[in-house]
Design an enzyme around this catalytic site. Sequence first.
Site, PDB file in Angstrom:
ATOM      1  N   GLU A 130       0.865  -1.066   0.081  1.00  0.00           N
ATOM      2  CA  GLU A 130      -0.091  -0.088   0.140  1.00  0.00           C
ATOM      3  C   GLU A 130       0.805   1.197   0.048  1.00  0.00           C
ATOM      4  O   GLU A 130       0.340   2.497   0.450  1.00  0.00           O
ATOM      5  CB  GLU A 130      -1.011  -0.015   1.122  1.00  0.00           C
ATOM      6  CG  GLU A 130      -1.880  -1.249   1.183  1.00  0.00           C
ATOM      7  CD  GLU A 130      -3.204  -1.139   2.096  1.00  0.00           C
ATOM      8  OE1 GLU A 130      -3.194  -0.224   2.645  1.00  0.00           O
ATOM      9  OE2 GLU A 130      -4.135  -2.078   1.953  1.00  0.00           O
ATOM     10  N   GLU A 236      -5.621  -8.995   1.208  1.00  0.00           N
ATOM     11  CA  GLU A 236      -6.189  -8.548   2.365  1.00  0.00           C
ATOM     12  C   GLU A 236      -7.786  -8.211   2.268  1.00  0.00           C
ATOM     13  O   GLU A 236      -8.037  -7.482   1.125  1.00  0.00           O
ATOM     14  CB  GLU A 236      -5.484  -7.322   2.995  1.00  0.00           C
ATOM     15  CG  GLU A 236      -4.225  -7.241   3.505  1.00  0.00           C
ATOM     16  CD  GLU A 236      -3.758  -5.847   4.082  1.00  0.00           C
ATOM     17  OE1 GLU A 236      -4.496  -5.262   4.708  1.00  0.00           O
ATOM     18  OE2 GLU A 236      -2.637  -5.806   3.937  1.00  0.00           O
TER      19      GLU A 236
END
Length: 310
Positions: A130, A236
Amino acid sequence: MRFSTLAGLAAVAGSASAAIQGFNTGAFFLDQSAKKQVDFAYEFRRAQNLPNTSGWTSTRLYTMIQWGTASDVIEAIPAAIETKTSLLLGLWTSGSSQAITNEITALKAAINTYGTAFTDLVVGISVGSEDLYRDSKPDEIGIGPATLIDYISQVRNAIAGTPLEGKPVGHVDTYDSFLNGTNSAVIDAIDWLGFDGYPYWESNNANSIGDAHERFWEGYNKTLALSKGKPVWVTETGWPVSGPTQNQAVANAENAQIYWQDIACNLVAQNINIFWYTLQESQMGQAAIDFGLFPAGDLFQVEPYFNLAC
Ligand SMILES: *[C@@H]1O[C@H](CO)[C@@H](O)[C@H](O)[C@H]1NC(C)=O
Ligand SMILES: *[C@@H]1O[C@H](CO)[C@@H](O)[C@H](O)[C@H]1NC(C)=O
Ligand SMILES: *[C@@H]1O[C@H](CO)[C@@H](O)[C@H](O)[C@H]1NC(C)=O
């Protein structure tokens, strides 16, 4: 009878190309204390022995470095060898330019120390997590696409000529970050894309548990569409059992079970690689927003928040 036989054959065929099923595993507990080999092994064994579900034999790491050290190999590696847990390795790349150097030091040390007992377990390597998303936020620390591409090439060079050469190298980010044209060169540099999707956090969209199916697959499909034909792994996802309401998203065990049964069970059925967030979040403290399947406590003594049957 004929139908049940076909279903049986399909089940066997499906298991032959089974999805990788794992959990995201942090390097430290909530009180910031480092997880040791015994802690990682305990988690991995629990994941392999969940009530009413099976196949959770993989783990995704965010870092190669043992928490609290400069560049020692994370003790999750010997724990994975001990428990035959497959590994999606992660190298943490944000924060300082030293980070990738230390991560590569630990990666090479892991290869040298554990050899093929380690490398045979590796299903993939993620360079970063991220970072592009955080880079686009004024108050967060990430890295931009040019730096990330440089780091990806450093990792490819580091594994060249080792048993990890040829393992698929990817990057994990949010789909709107992959969607951003500025970042599209990153997709050219990787072998697979890691999709993180949390309808719970999508406060600008309809995000009740009833909308969660649509939100998740909309994000996944968009990522698949821009992946230039490369595989998209779900790195995720999850729904919290407790925490504040975000727009229409209510955190409780009932909704977490609905989300698990819909998303986790469907991903497994579709043979899409999945790393759930997460097995246990509250340990040595209580997470304000708890995505764990298990509450705090001894993982082999406490019960999951809900029935994990698909
Ligand atoms: C696209 O990415 C660049 C580089 O990270 C960033 O500056 C920009 O704000 C992003 N655009 C959007 C719409 O997020
Ligand atoms: C995602 O793609 C699948 C397969 O093409 C399709 O069946 C599904 O309706 C799509 N879902 C959304 C929310 O776009
Ligand atoms: C496992 O499934 C059975 C049958 O649905 C159920 O009775 C039992 O409570 C489940 N176990 C757990 C720990 O959820």
